[in-house]
Design a protein around this motif. Structure first.
Motif, PDB file in Angstrom:
ATOM      1  N   ARG A 239      -1.431  -3.582  -5.587  1.00 53.80           N
ATOM      2  CA  ARG A 239      -2.093  -3.578  -3.664  1.00 53.80           C
ATOM      3  C   ARG A 239      -2.331  -5.195  -3.764  1.00 53.80           C
ATOM      4  N   PRO A 240      -2.153  -5.139  -1.976  1.00 49.69           N
ATOM      5  CA  PRO A 240      -2.085  -7.353  -1.859  1.00 49.69           C
ATOM      6  C   PRO A 240      -3.844  -7.674  -1.801  1.00 49.69           C
ATOM      7  N   GLU A 241      -4.793  -6.395  -2.015  1.00 48.90           N
ATOM      8  CA  GLU A 241      -5.752  -7.077  -1.979  1.00 48.90           C
ATOM      9  C   GLU A 241      -6.561  -7.820  -3.061  1.00 48.90           C
ATOM     10  N   ARG A 242      -5.074  -7.578  -4.560  1.00 51.02           N
ATOM     11  CA  ARG A 242      -5.652  -7.413  -5.965  1.00 51.02           C
ATOM     12  C   ARG A 242      -4.773  -8.521  -6.369  1.00 51.02           C
TER      13      ARG A 242
ATOM     14  N   ARG B 101      -2.458  -7.750   6.472  1.00 48.34           N
ATOM     15  CA  ARG B 101      -3.428  -9.019   6.930  1.00 48.34           C
ATOM     16  C   ARG B 101      -4.616  -9.502   5.807  1.00 48.34           C
ATOM     17  N   TYR B 102      -3.778 -10.091   4.846  1.00 46.73           N
ATOM     18  CA  TYR B 102      -3.952 -10.386   3.981  1.00 46.73           C
ATOM     19  C   TYR B 102      -4.081 -12.052   3.457  1.00 46.73           C
TER      20      TYR B 102
ATOM     21  N   VAL C 202       0.958  -6.820   4.027  1.00 44.81           N
ATOM     22  CA  VAL C 202       0.649  -7.931   3.821  1.00 44.81           C
ATOM     23  C   VAL C 202      -0.176  -8.705   5.002  1.00 44.81           C
TER      24      VAL C 202
ATOM     25  N   HIS D 120       0.938  -1.011   0.159  1.00 45.20           N
ATOM     26  CA  HIS D 120      -0.300  -0.331  -0.186  1.00 45.20           C
ATOM     27  C   HIS D 120       0.781   1.294  -0.276  1.00 45.20           C
TER      28      HIS D 120
ATOM     29  N   TRP E 229      -5.217 -12.485  -6.531  1.00 46.88           N
ATOM     30  CA  TRP E 229      -6.464 -13.886  -6.646  1.00 46.88           C
ATOM     31  C   TRP E 229      -5.735 -14.824  -6.741  1.00 46.88           C
TER      32      TRP E 229
ATOM     33  N   ASP F 124      -4.779 -14.801   4.192  1.00 43.41           N
ATOM     34  CA  ASP F 124      -5.478 -15.986   3.681  1.00 43.41           C
ATOM     35  C   ASP F 124      -5.752 -16.616   2.490  1.00 43.41           C
ATOM     36  N   VAL F 125      -5.077 -15.372   1.290  1.00 38.69           N
ATOM     37  CA  VAL F 125      -4.811 -15.162   0.757  1.00 38.69           C
ATOM     38  C   VAL F 125      -3.713 -15.829   0.232  1.00 38.69           C
ATOM     39  N   LEU F 126      -2.796 -15.038   0.512  1.00 40.67           N
ATOM     40  CA  LEU F 126      -1.437 -14.796  -0.130  1.00 40.67           C
ATOM     41  C   LEU F 126      -0.684 -15.759   0.651  1.00 40.67           C
TER      42      LEU F 126
END
Length: 318
Positions: free
Chosen positions: A35-38, A69-70, A67, A9, A40, A72-74
């Motif tokens: 951004r880490p939320e991008r 907070r992210y 990263v 970020h 998939w 679960d996917v990362l």
């Protein structure tokens, strides 16, 4: 040209971001920032792909800057990249312990690294929703400090001696951090009184720099640089150097900040953070943590490429 994906970020600690980008540019990386939320993970019959900003991407190296907070996917994304031959800074199991004080304590204890006494416990979220004071759990004997297990930069760190109102506010804040699917653990530790603490940074098994941090303002007892701590460099021969390297090795991290506390002849590890800030330490000691990280990644990618030439299946993950 080697490609490096930095998950970041830009608005978070822009000075550290600029330092990393400068180091990567100096070393000839082609940097892609997202951004880490991008990120998939696309799962199909017989195939799993990692996408960034909608495009399948398999870079040479990945740095996760913001990263925590992210994961679960990362975390599975990092694993998939590593299986495909990508170098991920602090990848694999290290992602789990990189900013989890309970997991850190368990790993350090298993490795025999001296640590501050630590108790991991959980807030009674259901009770907190009704009454913060009544739901606060009994504290372990000797508890002087409460902190979130995944906090950073002094976030919500609370002295028990500051009284019931402060402790009640802490539990209330922890209740508000809980979600319907996850409750963050709390760490209880004794309050170690002394001459501030020592922050060390380790990259690729080598000490980059150390500094002593002392609380700055009279009303502030936490020795965090972002809270105004007074920092001074320490020599690389300081007794904390070896302890910091051992702590990072015990957690399997490629790069991390280590907080040590206690007298120089009896230092103990307080925290290890795989996403610790380095800009204050660099300014005080001249350590150049970003340059060391970039050099480590280049060596690691080069080693994988050499193995790939000997074994074509290395990069493809076959």
């Amino acid at each position: 040209m080697m490609e490096l994906l930095m998950l970041s970020h830009p608005e978070v600690n822009p000075r550290a971001r600029r330092a990393l980008l400068t180091a990567f540019g100096r070393d000839g990386w082609r940097v892609v920032e997202a951004r880490p939320e991008r990120v998939w993970i696309r799962i199909r019959s017989g195939r799993v792909d990692v996408h960034v900003d909608g495009l399948e991407r398999c870079p040479d190296a990945v740095v996760g800057r913001t990263v925590a907070r992210y994961l679960d996917v990362l975390r599975p994304a990092f694993q998939l990249w590593q299986e495909a031959g990508v170098v991920v800074l602090n990848g694999g199991w290290a992602q789990r312990v990189g900013r989890d004080k309970v997991a850190t304590g368990l790993a350090l204890a298993a490795a025999g690294v001296p640590t501050v006494d630590t108790v991991g416990l959980l807030p009674d979220v259901a009770g907190l929703a009704m009454s913060a004071g009544d739901a606060a759990p009994d504290l372990p004997p000797g508890t002087g400090v409460l902190k979130p297990a995944r906090g950073h930069s002094g976030d919500l760190v609370t002295r028990v001696a500051d009284g019931g109102a402060a402790v009640g506010a802490f539990w209330q804040a922890m209740g508000s951090r809980a979600t319907t699917t996850a409750v963050e653990a709390v760490v209880a530790q004794p309050l170690v009184v002394g001459d501030g603490d020592v922050r060390a940074y380790v990259v690729a098994g080598e000490l980059a720099g150390l500094m002593r941090r002392r609380p700055g303002a009279d009303a502030e007892w936490r020795a965090n640089a972002r809270l105004g701590a007074v920092c001074e460099p320490l020599p690389l021969s300081h007794p904390g150097a070896d302890l910091a390297v051992r702590a990072v090795a015990a957690l399997g991290l490629d790069a991390a900040g280590v907080d040590l506390i206690g007298p120089d002849d009896d230092l103990r590890v307080l925290e290890v953070d795989g996403w610790a800030g380095f800009d204050h330490l660099d300014a005080v000691t001249g350590a150049d943590v970003p340059g060391r990280i970039s050099a480590y990644l280049r060596r690691a990618v080069g080693a994988k490429q050499d193995r790939g030439r000997d074994d074509p299946g290395e990069r493809s993950g076959e």
